[in-house]
Design a protein around this motif. Structure first.
Motif, short mmCIF file in Angstrom:
data_model
loop_
_atom_site.label_atom_id
_atom_site.label_comp_id
_atom_site.label_asym_id
_atom_site.label_seq_id
_atom_site.Cartn_x
_atom_site.Cartn_y
_atom_site.Cartn_z
N ILE A 81 0.85 -1.19 0.00
CA ILE A 81 0.00 0.00 0.00
C ILE A 81 0.89 1.24 0.00
O ILE A 81 2.09 1.14 0.23
N PRO A 82 0.34 2.43 -0.25
CA PRO A 82 1.15 3.64 -0.32
C PRO A 82 1.91 4.00 0.96
O PRO A 82 2.90 4.71 0.89
N LYS A 83 1.48 3.51 2.11
CA LYS A 83 2.20 3.80 3.35
C LYS A 83 3.50 2.99 3.33
O LYS A 83 3.50 1.78 3.50
N ARG A 84 4.62 3.68 3.12
CA ARG A 84 5.90 3.02 2.92
C ARG A 84 6.59 2.74 4.25
O ARG A 84 7.32 3.56 4.78
N THR A 85 6.34 1.55 4.77
CA THR A 85 7.00 1.11 5.99
C THR A 85 7.58 -0.28 5.75
O THR A 85 7.29 -0.92 4.74
#
Length: 79
Positions: free
Chosen positions: A44-48
């Motif tokens: 997903i776009p949340k880059r973790t």
């Protein structure tokens, strides 16, 4: 057409990528002649670290540093 990473059109945040055929390759079998950007792939776009999947080597004519500074990444979902 040349299967290389290029700049997107102005004000376009997301661009579709054709389906990738993912397979394993021995490190010594990789070609060294092409300039390649190791593009990170996220769920997903949340880059973790929790959403990181793997890196994809994408051919490019520009130096990889250009794409690193622009934060180029592949996303499996925009949501």
């Amino acid at each position: 057409r040349e299967n290389k990473l290029v700049d997107s059109a102005p004000k376009i945040l997301f661009s579709p990528l054709p389906v990738l055929y993912v397979t394993a390759l021995m490190a010594q079998d990789k070609k060294k002649d092409d300039v390649r950007y190791q593009c990170p792939v996220y769920k997903i776009p949340k880059r973790t670290d929790l959403n990181y999947i793997f890196d994809v080597d994408i051919r490019t004519e520009d130096p990889p540093q250009k794409w690193i500074l622009r934060g180029v990444a592949l996303l499996c979902s925009k949501d």
